[in-house]
Design a protein around this motif. Structure first.
Motif, PDB file in Angstrom:
ATOM      1  N   PHE A  75       4.311  23.761  38.840  1.00 54.20           N
ATOM      2  CA  PHE A  75       5.590  23.290  38.297  1.00 54.20           C
ATOM      3  C   PHE A  75       5.359  22.315  37.147  1.00 54.20           C
ATOM      4  CE2 PHE A  75       9.235  20.449  38.109  1.00 54.20           C
ATOM      5  CZ  PHE A  75      10.290  21.351  38.059  1.00 54.20           C
ATOM      6  N   VAL A  76       4.439  21.379  37.345  1.00 51.60           N
ATOM      7  CA  VAL A  76       4.125  20.414  36.282  1.00 51.60           C
ATOM      8  C   VAL A  76       3.549  21.137  35.077  1.00 51.60           C
ATOM      9  CG1 VAL A  76       2.688  18.434  35.671  1.00 51.60           C
ATOM     10  CG2 VAL A  76       3.800  18.522  37.910  1.00 51.60           C
ATOM     11  N   THR A  77       2.694  22.132  35.339  1.00 54.47           N
ATOM     12  CA  THR A  77       2.100  22.902  34.251  1.00 54.47           C
ATOM     13  C   THR A  77       3.160  23.614  33.434  1.00 54.47           C
ATOM     14  OG1 THR A  77       0.047  23.253  35.486  1.00 54.47           O
ATOM     15  CG2 THR A  77       0.553  24.820  33.731  1.00 54.47           C
ATOM     16  N   PHE A  78       4.111  24.238  34.106  1.00 56.72           N
ATOM     17  CA  PHE A  78       5.152  24.960  33.380  1.00 56.72           C
ATOM     18  C   PHE A  78       6.069  24.012  32.614  1.00 56.72           C
ATOM     19  CE2 PHE A  78       9.204  27.212  32.935  1.00 56.72           C
ATOM     20  CZ  PHE A  78       8.768  28.396  32.373  1.00 56.72           C
ATOM     21  N   ALA A  79       6.262  22.830  33.154  1.00 52.70           N
ATOM     22  CA  ALA A  79       7.130  21.861  32.488  1.00 52.70           C
ATOM     23  C   ALA A  79       6.530  21.357  31.179  1.00 52.70           C
ATOM     24  CB  ALA A  79       7.408  20.683  33.416  1.00 52.70           C
ATOM     25  N   LEU A  80       5.245  21.592  30.966  1.00 54.33           N
ATOM     26  CA  LEU A  80       4.613  21.124  29.734  1.00 54.33           C
ATOM     27  C   LEU A  80       5.251  21.746  28.494  1.00 54.33           C
ATOM     28  CD1 LEU A  80       0.832  21.130  30.734  1.00 54.33           C
ATOM     29  CD2 LEU A  80       2.338  19.160  30.445  1.00 54.33           C
ATOM     30  N   ARG A  81       5.704  22.997  28.601  1.00 55.62           N
ATOM     31  CA  ARG A  81       6.313  23.629  27.429  1.00 55.62           C
ATOM     32  C   ARG A  81       7.574  22.897  27.002  1.00 55.62           C
ATOM     33  NH1 ARG A  81      10.135  26.181  25.281  1.00 55.62           N
ATOM     34  NH2 ARG A  81      11.396  25.982  27.164  1.00 55.62           N
ATOM     35  N   ALA A  82       8.425  22.576  27.986  1.00 53.79           N
ATOM     36  CA  ALA A  82       9.658  21.862  27.656  1.00 53.79           C
ATOM     37  C   ALA A  82       9.358  20.476  27.107  1.00 53.79           C
ATOM     38  CB  ALA A  82      10.551  21.769  28.896  1.00 53.79           C
ATOM     39  N   LEU A  83       8.344  19.818  27.647  1.00 55.22           N
ATOM     40  CA  LEU A  83       7.994  18.478  27.185  1.00 55.22           C
ATOM     41  C   LEU A  83       7.331  18.498  25.819  1.00 55.22           C
ATOM     42  CD1 LEU A  83       6.623  16.981  30.538  1.00 55.22           C
ATOM     43  CD2 LEU A  83       8.851  16.556  29.490  1.00 55.22           C
ATOM     44  N   SER A  84       6.605  19.581  25.527  1.00 60.08           N
ATOM     45  CA  SER A  84       5.870  19.636  24.258  1.00 60.08           C
ATOM     46  C   SER A  84       6.795  19.868  23.067  1.00 60.08           C
ATOM     47  CB  SER A  84       4.826  20.749  24.308  1.00 60.08           C
ATOM     48  OG  SER A  84       5.446  22.029  24.356  1.00 60.08           O
ATOM     49  N   GLY A  85       7.932  20.530  23.286  1.00 60.77           N
ATOM     50  CA  GLY A  85       8.828  20.844  22.189  1.00 60.77           C
ATOM     51  C   GLY A  85       8.351  21.986  21.312  1.00 60.77           C
ATOM     52  N   LEU A  86       7.263  22.666  21.712  1.00 60.15           N
ATOM     53  CA  LEU A  86       6.734  23.776  20.933  1.00 60.15           C
ATOM     54  C   LEU A  86       7.540  25.039  21.195  1.00 60.15           C
ATOM     55  CD1 LEU A  86       2.911  23.167  21.466  1.00 60.15           C
ATOM     56  CD2 LEU A  86       4.266  22.647  19.433  1.00 60.15           C
ATOM     57  N   SER A  87       7.496  25.951  20.237  1.00 54.00           N
ATOM     58  CA  SER A  87       8.249  27.186  20.334  1.00 54.00           C
ATOM     59  C   SER A  87       7.455  28.309  19.673  1.00 54.00           C
ATOM     60  CB  SER A  87       9.610  27.034  19.652  1.00 54.00           C
ATOM     61  OG  SER A  87      10.230  28.286  19.492  1.00 54.00           O
ATOM     62  N   PRO A  88       7.542  29.548  20.212  1.00 56.24           N
ATOM     63  CA  PRO A  88       6.857  30.668  19.545  1.00 56.24           C
ATOM     64  C   PRO A  88       7.421  30.941  18.159  1.00 56.24           C
ATOM     65  CG  PRO A  88       8.318  31.453  21.281  1.00 56.24           C
ATOM     66  CD  PRO A  88       8.227  29.970  21.428  1.00 56.24           C
ATOM     67  N   ALA A  89       8.666  30.555  17.954  1.00 59.25           N
ATOM     68  CA  ALA A  89       9.261  30.774  16.639  1.00 59.25           C
ATOM     69  C   ALA A  89       8.573  29.932  15.577  1.00 59.25           C
ATOM     70  CB  ALA A  89      10.754  30.453  16.684  1.00 59.25           C
ATOM     71  N   ARG A  90       8.193  28.707  15.922  1.00 62.31           N
ATOM     72  CA  ARG A  90       7.512  27.846  14.956  1.00 62.31           C
ATOM     73  C   ARG A  90       6.150  28.412  14.592  1.00 62.31           C
ATOM     74  NH1 ARG A  90      11.280  24.681  12.595  1.00 62.31           N
ATOM     75  NH2 ARG A  90      12.562  23.611  14.157  1.00 62.31           N
ATOM     76  N   ILE A  91       5.487  29.036  15.569  1.00 58.10           N
ATOM     77  CA  ILE A  91       4.167  29.611  15.309  1.00 58.10           C
ATOM     78  C   ILE A  91       4.289  30.885  14.480  1.00 58.10           C
ATOM     79  CG2 ILE A  91       2.139  30.629  16.410  1.00 58.10           C
ATOM     80  CD1 ILE A  91       2.568  28.767  18.750  1.00 58.10           C
ATOM     81  N   GLN A  92       5.262  31.720  14.811  1.00 52.13           N
ATOM     82  CA  GLN A  92       5.391  33.013  14.133  1.00 52.13           C
ATOM     83  C   GLN A  92       6.100  32.926  12.785  1.00 52.13           C
ATOM     84  OE1 GLN A  92       7.230  35.773  16.883  1.00 52.13           O
ATOM     85  NE2 GLN A  92       5.862  35.186  18.564  1.00 52.13           N
TER      86      GLN A  92
END
Length: 318
Positions: A23-40
């Motif tokens: 659960f903590v691992t998955f929450a990292l995405r929301a906390l990081s603010g990163l998005s696949p759209a920014r990468i692509q």
């Protein structure tokens, strides 16, 4: 039945730990603010384009729904898809994990064998010159970074003596035992120094303490041989801390060898984790963390079973 009871207690502890860790691992995405759209699409992407990409990845759904879908996929061995190249993360991790496990397992075996030999030898001669020499040696190697040891080993055995390759990896099924061992022995040696030091120190302390117990005095009074006293009573009671140390060391050998893998040109698990983090590939980083947690939980479960089977104190529930 005793082993099953130990297994049941360990599983009862490790299942909640694994659930919370994921659960903590998955929450990292929301906390990081990163998005696949920014990468692509890059930083100049429009709000509409970002929303379309995130919808394709299912990131517009509620957080708990995303987590449950991801968690059920993890239980089936599916770690998702890379944001960077669209590759299956389970496959990418599997390629690097095979390399890292080869090095880590060999390092653990070397470190355990050498650590047990040194720790036992020092414990059997406490306070002597040999004991002080071994203690000084393990103290020195414990502060030597693995990447420094790796560079020295390459200079000696690959460049100076030309006995072993300086880098690369050949799978066991392709090159056989000889070629596989030639490529992993140097990085395994570089990583094993820390294991040798910790196992030797913990084992020496445990054995010296065990020799001071009253049951050893009683065994001597009854006329038991020193060999039987050592293997039957002292070793079984004194090896617990050393075995517990291995439960911590093995996962760190797999995941914390990024610099060593760079030195020896290995595309391992640690290097994959480092590259994924630098690229902002959140699903890949999540997959690395899940596999790391699974390894920690599994290996510590095995250590608990071994401790419960070998050490008398654990058999009594102490």
């Amino acid at each position: 039945m005793r082993v099953l009871a130990i297994f049941g207690r360990s599983v009862a502890i490790f299942i909640p730990v694994f659930f919370v860790a994921t659960f903590v691992t998955f929450a990292l995405r929301a906390l990081s603010g990163l998005s696949p759209a920014r990468i692509q699409l890059g930083e100049s992407a429009t709000t509409e384009a970002i929303a379309n990409i995130e919808s394709q990845w299912g990131l517009d759904r509620p957080f708990l729904v995303q987590y449950w879908d991801w968690f059920t996929d993890v239980l089936h061995g599916q770690l998702g898809t890379s944001w960077v190249n669209g590759a299956d993360i389970s496959t990418l991790i599997g390629l690097g994990l095979g390399v890292s496990l080869s090095v880590a397992i060999l390092a653990l075996v070397l470190g355990t064998v050498l650590g047990f030999v040194l720790g036992t030898t020092a414990a059997l001669r406490p306070g002597t010159l040999l004991d002080r020499a071994i203690t000084g040696f393990v103290t020195v190697i414990s502060v030597m970074p693995a990447f420094v040891v790796g560079i020295v080993l390459v200079e000696i055995f690959a460049v100076g003596l030309d006995l072993l390759p300086s880098g690369g990896y050949v799978p066991l099924e392709e090159g056989g035992v000889g070629l596989w061992l030639a490529h992993v022995i140097l990085p395994a040696l570089a990583l094993s120094f820390d294991v040798v030091a910790d196992v030797a120190r913990q084992l020496r302390t445990g054995l010296v303490s065990a020799y001071r117990e009253n049951y050893v005095v009683g065994a001597l009074v009854r006329g038991l041989s020193p060999r039987r006293i050592f293997f039957r009573h002292v070793l079984r009671n004194g090896m617990g801390p050393a075995l517990a140390t291995l439960g911590i060391k093995f996962p760190s050998l797999v995941g914390a060898a990024v610099v060593t893998e760079w030195i020896f040109g290995l595309q391992g698990f640690g290097r994959f984790a480092n590259d994924s983090a630098q690229a902002g590939d959140v699903p890949a980083v999540q997959g690395v963390l899940v596999v790391s947690v699974a390894m920690v939980v599994t290996f510590n479960l095995l250590i608990n079973i071994v401790l419960g089977r070998v050490t008398p104190a654990s058999q009594r529930g102490v």
